[in-house]
Design a protein around this motif. Sequence first.
Motif, PDB file in Angstrom:
ATOM      1  N   THR A 161       0.871  -1.177   0.000  1.00  0.00           N
ATOM      2  CA  THR A 161       0.000   0.000   0.000  1.00  0.00           C
ATOM      3  C   THR A 161       0.905   1.223   0.000  1.00  0.00           C
ATOM      4  OG1 THR A 161      -1.705  -1.201   1.216  1.00  0.00           O
ATOM      5  CG2 THR A 161      -1.850   1.204   1.212  1.00  0.00           C
ATOM      6  N   VAL A 162       0.800   2.043  -1.041  1.00  0.00           N
ATOM      7  CA  VAL A 162       1.764   3.116  -1.271  1.00  0.00           C
ATOM      8  C   VAL A 162       1.133   4.452  -0.888  1.00  0.00           C
ATOM      9  CG1 VAL A 162       3.332   4.181  -2.934  1.00  0.00           C
ATOM     10  CG2 VAL A 162       2.757   1.750  -3.141  1.00  0.00           C
ATOM     11  N   ILE A 163       1.520   4.964   0.268  1.00  0.00           N
ATOM     12  CA  ILE A 163       0.972   6.219   0.778  1.00  0.00           C
ATOM     13  C   ILE A 163       1.760   7.407   0.257  1.00  0.00           C
ATOM     14  CG2 ILE A 163       0.612   7.560   2.898  1.00  0.00           C
ATOM     15  CD1 ILE A 163       0.040   4.804   4.260  1.00  0.00           C
ATOM     16  N   ALA A 164       3.078   7.339   0.316  1.00  0.00           N
ATOM     17  CA  ALA A 164       3.938   8.428  -0.148  1.00  0.00           C
ATOM     18  C   ALA A 164       5.126   7.841  -0.878  1.00  0.00           C
ATOM     19  CB  ALA A 164       4.415   9.281   1.020  1.00  0.00           C
ATOM     20  N   GLY A 165       5.587   8.531  -1.916  1.00  0.00           N
ATOM     21  CA  GLY A 165       6.700   8.066  -2.711  1.00  0.00           C
ATOM     22  C   GLY A 165       6.261   7.084  -3.785  1.00  0.00           C
ATOM     23  N   ASP A 166       7.232   6.627  -4.568  1.00  0.00           N
ATOM     24  CA  ASP A 166       6.975   5.706  -5.674  1.00  0.00           C
ATOM     25  C   ASP A 166       7.737   4.410  -5.442  1.00  0.00           C
ATOM     26  OD1 ASP A 166       5.808   7.999  -6.634  1.00  0.00           O
ATOM     27  OD2 ASP A 166       7.253   8.314  -8.255  1.00  0.00           O
ATOM     28  N   THR A 167       7.137   3.281  -5.827  1.00  0.00           N
ATOM     29  CA  THR A 167       7.858   2.019  -5.798  1.00  0.00           C
ATOM     30  C   THR A 167       8.687   1.889  -7.075  1.00  0.00           C
ATOM     31  OG1 THR A 167       6.209   0.679  -6.945  1.00  0.00           O
ATOM     32  CG2 THR A 167       5.920   0.984  -4.559  1.00  0.00           C
ATOM     33  N   ARG A 169       8.411  -0.371  -9.134  1.00  0.00           N
ATOM     34  CA  ARG A 169       7.540  -0.869 -10.195  1.00  0.00           C
ATOM     35  C   ARG A 169       6.609   0.204 -10.735  1.00  0.00           C
ATOM     36  NH1 ARG A 169       6.111  -7.170  -8.801  1.00  0.00           N
ATOM     37  NH2 ARG A 169       8.134  -7.734  -7.934  1.00  0.00           N
ATOM     38  N   GLY A 170       6.716   1.422 -10.189  1.00  0.00           N
ATOM     39  CA  GLY A 170       5.984   2.549 -10.750  1.00  0.00           C
ATOM     40  C   GLY A 170       4.685   2.914 -10.064  1.00  0.00           C
ATOM     41  N   THR A 171       4.378   2.296  -8.932  1.00  0.00           N
ATOM     42  CA  THR A 171       3.177   2.679  -8.193  1.00  0.00           C
ATOM     43  C   THR A 171       3.476   3.937  -7.391  1.00  0.00           C
ATOM     44  OG1 THR A 171       2.541   0.357  -8.004  1.00  0.00           O
ATOM     45  CG2 THR A 171       1.424   1.919  -6.556  1.00  0.00           C
ATOM     46  N   ALA A 172       2.681   4.976  -7.587  1.00  0.00           N
ATOM     47  CA  ALA A 172       2.922   6.271  -6.963  1.00  0.00           C
ATOM     48  C   ALA A 172       1.888   6.547  -5.880  1.00  0.00           C
ATOM     49  CB  ALA A 172       2.882   7.387  -8.008  1.00  0.00           C
ATOM     50  N   GLY A 173       2.352   6.876  -4.681  1.00  0.00           N
ATOM     51  CA  GLY A 173       1.445   7.249  -3.604  1.00  0.00           C
ATOM     52  C   GLY A 173       0.837   8.614  -3.840  1.00  0.00           C
ATOM     53  N   PRO A 174      -0.339   8.886  -3.266  1.00  0.00           N
ATOM     54  CA  PRO A 174      -0.993  10.177  -3.481  1.00  0.00           C
ATOM     55  C   PRO A 174      -0.336  11.333  -2.742  1.00  0.00           C
ATOM     56  CG  PRO A 174      -2.242   8.868  -1.920  1.00  0.00           C
ATOM     57  CD  PRO A 174      -1.150   7.978  -2.441  1.00  0.00           C
ATOM     58  N   VAL A 175       0.394  11.051  -1.655  1.00  0.00           N
ATOM     59  CA  VAL A 175       1.036  12.108  -0.871  1.00  0.00           C
ATOM     60  C   VAL A 175       2.350  12.507  -1.528  1.00  0.00           C
ATOM     61  CG1 VAL A 175       2.136  12.674   1.328  1.00  0.00           C
ATOM     62  CG2 VAL A 175      -0.019  11.395   1.306  1.00  0.00           C
ATOM     63  N   ARG A 176       2.549  13.810  -1.661  1.00  0.00           N
ATOM     64  CA  ARG A 176       3.818  14.342  -2.150  1.00  0.00           C
ATOM     65  C   ARG A 176       4.574  14.929  -0.950  1.00  0.00           C
ATOM     66  NH1 ARG A 176       5.290  11.914  -6.365  1.00  0.00           N
ATOM     67  NH2 ARG A 176       4.100  10.378  -5.188  1.00  0.00           N
ATOM     68  N   ALA A 177       5.709  14.329  -0.637  1.00  0.00           N
ATOM     69  CA  ALA A 177       6.488  14.728   0.540  1.00  0.00           C
ATOM     70  C   ALA A 177       7.821  15.304   0.088  1.00  0.00           C
ATOM     71  CB  ALA A 177       6.691  13.533   1.462  1.00  0.00           C
ATOM     72  N   GLU A 178       7.750  16.461  -0.580  1.00  0.00           N
ATOM     73  CA  GLU A 178       8.937  17.033  -1.200  1.00  0.00           C
ATOM     74  C   GLU A 178      10.023  17.414  -0.197  1.00  0.00           C
ATOM     75  OE1 GLU A 178       5.859  18.146  -1.738  1.00  0.00           O
ATOM     76  OE2 GLU A 178       5.413  17.996  -3.894  1.00  0.00           O
ATOM     77  N   ALA A 179       9.644  17.812   1.009  1.00  0.00           N
ATOM     78  CA  ALA A 179      10.625  18.303   1.976  1.00  0.00           C
ATOM     79  C   ALA A 179      11.673  17.262   2.322  1.00  0.00           C
ATOM     80  CB  ALA A 179       9.926  18.782   3.243  1.00  0.00           C
ATOM     81  N   THR A 180      11.270  15.991   2.383  1.00  0.00           N
ATOM     82  CA  THR A 180      12.188  14.924   2.786  1.00  0.00           C
ATOM     83  C   THR A 180      12.233  13.767   1.792  1.00  0.00           C
ATOM     84  OG1 THR A 180      10.415  14.005   4.153  1.00  0.00           O
ATOM     85  CG2 THR A 180      12.023  15.423   5.256  1.00  0.00           C
ATOM     86  N   ASP A 181      11.544  13.885   0.665  1.00  0.00           N
ATOM     87  CA  ASP A 181      11.482  12.809  -0.332  1.00  0.00           C
ATOM     88  C   ASP A 181      11.082  11.490   0.344  1.00  0.00           C
ATOM     89  OD1 ASP A 181      11.724  11.666  -2.895  1.00  0.00           O
ATOM     90  OD2 ASP A 181      13.811  11.080  -2.526  1.00  0.00           O
ATOM     91  N   ALA A 182      10.074  11.548   1.215  1.00  0.00           N
ATOM     92  CA  ALA A 182       9.725  10.408   2.062  1.00  0.00           C
ATOM     93  C   ALA A 182       9.016   9.303   1.290  1.00  0.00           C
ATOM     94  CB  ALA A 182       8.859  10.861   3.227  1.00  0.00           C
ATOM     95  N   ARG A 183       9.306   8.058   1.701  1.00  0.00           N
ATOM     96  CA  ARG A 183       8.547   6.883   1.302  1.00  0.00           C
ATOM     97  C   ARG A 183       7.771   6.388   2.510  1.00  0.00           C
ATOM     98  NH1 ARG A 183      12.067   8.857  -2.383  1.00  0.00           N
ATOM     99  NH2 ARG A 183      12.425   7.480  -4.152  1.00  0.00           N
TER     100      ARG A 183
END
Length: 286
Positions: A161-167, A169-183
């Motif tokens: 389940t991808v909350i933030a960041g991208d896997t 395999r290309g699955t992208a979470g809806p949260v954009r966490a630019e400050a820390t590039d968080a996964r």
Amino acid sequence: MSVQSATSGARPVLAAIEGMATSDGAGVSMTRMLGTPRLRTLDPFLMLDLFGSDEPTDYLAGFPDHPHRGFETVTYMLAGRMRHADNHGHEGVIETGGVQWMTAGRGLVHSEMPEQTEGLMRGFQLWINLPARLKMTEPRYQEFPAASIPVERREDGATVTVIAGDTARGTAGPVRAEATDARYFDVALPPSVSFAEPLPAGHTAFLVLFEGTLTVGDQGEELAGPRVIVLGDGGRVEAVAGSGGARFLLLAGEPIGEPIAWGGPFVMNTREEVMQAFRDFEEGRI
């Protein structure tokens, strides 16, 4: 604690630390996974709590009005419903499988109260630091119900389940966490199934094992939760579930590397900034 090592392959295990029972808010029972004497911080991550009970007296008191400044809070509900409201007029309910990623920035006063009087309430709250340049930004929210959070289903039965960041395999979470590039991934593995996922070199990374058992990297020891598994540097995380399967969070982020001055609900860079936050709160400027 340093999370750096010389390896460029699978990330090694640096520590595997059990959570500590505690209470917060108006007496909500929980397990503190990060932000304890055993494991204080993992830059940029400040604190992580696991709450979970089907006994209403453990959670009904909730978290009445309290302020925040200088960091982000992430609430991820595994089961139950929690109502959020702040002094800027924002209000809503976080339901099972949903996430609220709140950037407190320059500050707000909010409450988090159960929207239920019985049944199981379970989830996580994570605190993530902000760099000095963003600590006084305007507060904002990224809120998504379970239906808006993608689940990557792998051929061996593993789900991510991808909350933030991208896997990878290309699955992208809806949260954009630019400050820390968080996964922020919630990984569920069937019995004996392995998991591998690349991570950016230099990012702080750890697993939060909360169901089942797990062997990580080449450590060889099967671990049970609730436990934080701190990873060293390397190109990827590797893990294998035990005979009963496993479920864990994979958290990673770019270290900020700045001084931390922490005073209760305020996380700034200097003690003077923390004291100013207290004054602003007392005088109604948050």
